[in-house]
Motif scaffolding. Structure first.
Motif, short mmCIF file in Angstrom:
data_model
loop_
_atom_site.label_atom_id
_atom_site.label_comp_id
_atom_site.label_asym_id
_atom_site.label_seq_id
_atom_site.Cartn_x
_atom_site.Cartn_y
_atom_site.Cartn_z
N GLU A 139 0.94 -1.15 0.13
CA GLU A 139 0.21 -0.14 0.06
C GLU A 139 1.03 1.15 -0.09
O GLU A 139 0.77 2.09 -0.74
CB GLU A 139 -0.81 0.01 1.19
N ILE A 140 1.95 1.24 0.95
CA ILE A 140 2.85 2.47 1.11
C ILE A 140 3.39 2.61 -0.37
O ILE A 140 3.64 3.70 -0.86
CB ILE A 140 3.71 2.12 2.09
N GLY A 141 4.06 1.55 -0.91
CA GLY A 141 4.53 1.55 -2.22
C GLY A 141 3.65 2.14 -3.12
O GLY A 141 4.16 3.08 -4.03
N GLY A 142 2.48 1.76 -3.28
CA GLY A 142 1.49 2.33 -4.37
C GLY A 142 1.59 3.78 -4.05
O GLY A 142 1.39 4.61 -5.00
N GLU A 143 1.05 4.01 -2.68
CA GLU A 143 0.92 5.57 -2.40
C GLU A 143 2.01 6.32 -2.85
O GLU A 143 1.95 7.60 -3.55
CB GLU A 143 0.57 5.81 -0.89
N LEU A 144 3.21 5.86 -2.26
CA LEU A 144 4.49 6.75 -2.51
C LEU A 144 4.74 6.75 -4.14
O LEU A 144 5.28 7.90 -4.73
CB LEU A 144 5.57 6.14 -1.90
N THR A 145 4.47 5.92 -5.09
CA THR A 145 4.63 5.64 -6.40
C THR A 145 3.82 6.73 -6.99
O THR A 145 4.28 7.62 -7.82
CB THR A 145 4.32 4.42 -6.97
N GLU A 146 2.47 6.99 -6.73
CA GLU A 146 1.60 7.94 -7.03
C GLU A 146 2.25 9.29 -6.74
O GLU A 146 2.19 10.23 -7.58
CB GLU A 146 0.12 8.13 -6.50
N VAL A 147 2.69 9.62 -5.43
CA VAL A 147 3.14 11.02 -5.06
C VAL A 147 4.55 11.31 -5.79
O VAL A 147 4.64 12.33 -6.45
CB VAL A 147 3.74 10.84 -3.48
N VAL A 148 5.45 10.05 -5.93
CA VAL A 148 6.84 10.64 -6.49
C VAL A 148 6.49 10.71 -8.20
O VAL A 148 7.41 11.75 -8.63
CB VAL A 148 7.71 9.51 -6.22
N ASP A 149 5.68 10.06 -8.67
CA ASP A 149 5.50 10.17 -10.17
C ASP A 149 4.72 11.38 -10.57
O ASP A 149 4.59 11.58 -11.76
CB ASP A 149 4.65 8.94 -10.45
N ASP A 150 4.12 12.13 -9.49
CA ASP A 150 3.07 13.19 -10.06
C ASP A 150 4.09 14.41 -10.12
O ASP A 150 4.80 15.00 -9.05
CB ASP A 150 2.43 13.31 -8.75
N ASP A 151 4.35 14.93 -11.21
CA ASP A 151 4.98 16.14 -11.59
C ASP A 151 4.65 17.41 -10.95
O ASP A 151 5.23 18.29 -10.69
CB ASP A 151 5.37 16.38 -13.16
N LYS A 164 7.12 15.89 -1.72
CA LYS A 164 7.54 14.46 -1.88
C LYS A 164 8.34 13.76 -0.71
O LYS A 164 8.01 12.88 -0.23
CB LYS A 164 8.04 14.41 -3.35
N MET A 165 9.34 14.82 -0.37
CA MET A 165 10.28 14.22 0.53
C MET A 165 9.70 14.04 2.04
O MET A 165 9.79 13.09 2.63
CB MET A 165 11.61 15.36 0.59
N VAL A 215 8.97 4.86 -12.05
CA VAL A 215 8.55 6.32 -11.91
C VAL A 215 9.16 7.12 -12.61
O VAL A 215 10.22 7.02 -13.12
CB VAL A 215 8.54 6.67 -10.44
N LYS A 216 8.57 8.32 -12.90
CA LYS A 216 9.37 9.49 -13.48
C LYS A 216 9.70 10.39 -12.46
O LYS A 216 8.60 11.14 -11.82
CB LYS A 216 8.55 10.26 -14.65
N TYR A 217 11.08 10.83 -12.08
CA TYR A 217 11.42 11.75 -10.94
C TYR A 217 12.36 12.72 -11.49
O TYR A 217 13.39 12.22 -12.12
CB TYR A 217 11.96 10.84 -9.95
N ASP A 218 11.96 13.89 -11.32
CA ASP A 218 12.96 14.94 -12.03
C ASP A 218 13.06 14.90 -13.42
O ASP A 218 14.25 14.86 -13.83
CB ASP A 218 14.19 14.90 -11.35
N ASN A 219 12.11 14.43 -14.06
CA ASN A 219 12.39 14.14 -15.67
C ASN A 219 13.10 12.85 -15.97
O ASN A 219 13.40 13.13 -17.04
CB ASN A 219 12.55 15.53 -16.33
N LEU A 220 13.21 12.30 -14.89
CA LEU A 220 14.36 11.06 -15.18
C LEU A 220 13.59 9.82 -14.80
O LEU A 220 12.84 9.64 -14.23
CB LEU A 220 15.72 10.95 -14.22
#
Ligand code: ADP
Length: 493
Positions: free
Chosen positions: A61-73, A80-81, A154-159
């Motif tokens: 669940e945590i992984g899923g939620e964090l994925t959404e947060v980190v992946d959101d530009d 995010k941090m 994920v996409k993080y910082d356009n990477l």
């Protein structure tokens, strides 16, 4: 004598068996231990598995939620941090973000990257692709170093990057192990308790049975005072009742045998002594004197008749007592049957001047055991003959009463009668009036008792009326039944 009464000596089968309480105890214990074992095993495995799977679900669940947060530009870096820190702090997960080029993008301030070893390699080996949105899970390490890993692209910082959420399973396994230890200890405690409880339960259940068997042993040794009073549970209470009933019946039969032996010995002795005395008299004194000899022979014949009567009555009594359960009832022409019995007494009319006055309705039918009812009628007529007065007359009647649909049989004599006190006792076994011993009447005191036993078994009404000095009337009421049609056809009216 002793060896016969001791049940253990002769003909006793030896059974190889254990005590009831041991068997019960064993079964109870096996049962309890079995149940507890199954429950413990189930708890043990379910506890570990469900606890772990619950934790792993949470990590996902945590992984899923964090994925959404980190992946959101649109979400600022700072937010995010702080979200990642929040999970790391409260849910004990470690989070990494690794770029496609192998750079660890999070945590920024990672002090000793060498400690991570080949983290990038490990993640890439489990998840080689970099397709945004792809997810994989895996576990690494063994024992205390075992971890559960959730990886998503994920996409993080356009990477292109991979988010790794890592959770150590070992501390979790420790607490589960502790709980499992408690389960084992509690199970052992319950097993000991089950062992003790089942022992006392088995003891409680088997005690009344042991008690009963001890008492039955006493009864077998002839102690009729023994009382079966175990009533702990219904079955044993019923068994106690049955045993009490059995004891009473055995006692009755035992008393009867003792009484029979005592009476028979007494009653046999007198005629035997007389026979011996008169035989000696004939041998020594009256052998040559025909008149005296005949008189003495007459006494011997009378005494022999008395003996025969006694033996017959005893045989009939024991036969009746043993076979009363099986009354062989059938439709019976009482009139014909009565004439048949009266005919047996005709010699008295011819040889001894008796008058037998008969007043009988024709073709009276009843339902009864022919042989036993024959004995009743015979005994009543014999008594009337024995006890009638100087006129040697007896009256026999068989009359239909429409009022109650009964056939009334009566035998009347003209003797001295029976007083009220005596009337209470004449039906008892071996009862003989004090007078009858002094009179030359053949009797055993069994005749009326036989009559009573048979008529009671048939449930027929019977009794005696008597007027002192004028005679007695013994009566029996037979139920009237219609004759069998086949029989009527055979007999033309
Ligand atoms: P017993 O063999 O002595 O006749 P029963 O059982 O037939 O034995 O009778 C018991 C007692 O009842 C007799 O001893 C007698 O005193 C009394 N009894 C029976 N029948 C008559 C009768 N018809 N008249 C007077 N007394 C009788």
């Amino acid at each position: 004598m002793k060896s016969e009464s001791n049940p253990k000596k002769k003909g006793q089968k030896k059974f190889k068996c254990r005590n009831t309480n041991v068997i019960l105890w064993r079964y109870f214990t096996f049962f309890a231990v079995g149940i507890i074992f199954v429950v413990a095993v189930v708890c043990y495995s379910v506890l570990g598995n469900s606890f772990m799977s619950q934790q792993i679900r949470r990590v996902k669940e945590i992984g899923g939620e964090l994925t959404e947060v980190v992946d959101d530009d649109n979400i600022p870096e700072l937010v995010k941090m702080s979200k990642i820190n929040e999970y790391a702090l409260y849910d004990s997960v470690t989070v990494f973000i690794i770029s496609e080029r192998g750079v660890i993008l999070y945590p920024h301030m990672f002090a000793a990257p060498e400690k991570l070893g080949n983290l990038t390699e490990e993640v890439n080996s489990y998840m080689p692709e970099w397709d945004r949105g792809a997810v994989t899970e895996y576990t690494t390490g063994e024992g205390n170093g075992k971890t559960f890993n959730y990886v998503s692209c994920v996409k993080y910082d356009n990477l292109n990057a991979k988010l790794l959420v890592r959770y150590p399973i070992s501390p979790l396994a420790d607490s589960v192990r502790q709980t499992q230890l408690y389960v084992i200890l509690i199970s052992l405690g319950i097993i000991v308790a089950a062992f003790l409880i089942s022992y006392s339960l088995a003891e409680k259940l088997s005690r009344p049975i042991r008690d009963l068997s001890q008492k039955v042993g006493k009864l077998a040794e002839g102690d009729f005072a023994v009382e079966f009073n175990s009533a702990e549970y219904t079955e044993v209470a019923k068994l106690s009742d049955t045993l009490n009933y059995m004891r009473d019946e055995i006692k009755k039969s035992d008393d009867f045998q003792k009484e029979l032996l005592a009476n028979v010995t007494h009653d046999l002795k007198t005629p035997l002594t007389m026979i011996k005395a008169y035989a000696s008299m004939i041998q020594e004194i009256s052998g040559d004197n025909p008149e005296k000899r005949n008189k003495h022979l007459g006494v011997i014949i009378d005494e022999a008749d008395r003996l025969t009567g006694l033996v017959n009555d005893i045989l009939i009594t024991s036969k009746i007592r043993s076979g009363l359960g099986q009354l062989n009832k059938k439709v019976l022409n009482l009139t014909e049957f009565l004439y048949g019995i009266i005919a047996k007494f005709s010699y008295l009319q011819e040889a001894q001047g008796y008058n037998i006055m008969v007043d009988v309705d024709p073709n009276m039918y009843t339902l009864a055991d022919e042989e036993k009812i024959g004995q009743v009628i015979y005994n009543l007529i014999s008594n009337a003959v024995n006890y009638t007065g100087e006129d040697k007359t007896i009256y026999i009647s068989l009359k239909y009463s429409a009022e109650d649909n009964r056939i009334k049989f009566a035998v009347r004599d003209t003797g001295k009668g029976i007083d009220e006190e005596e009337k209470k006792h004449i039906w008892e076994r071996y009862y003989r009036s004090k007078d009858s011993h002094t009179r030359p009447v053949k009797g055993t005191g069994l005749g009326l008792n036989i009559v009573k036993i048979i008529l009671d078994a048939h449930s027929f009404n019977f009794g005696v009326t008597s007027e002192e000095g004028k005679g007695s009337t013994f009566y029996v009421d037979f139920p009237a039944v219609s004759s069998i049609p086949d029989e009527l056809e055979e007999k033309p009216e």
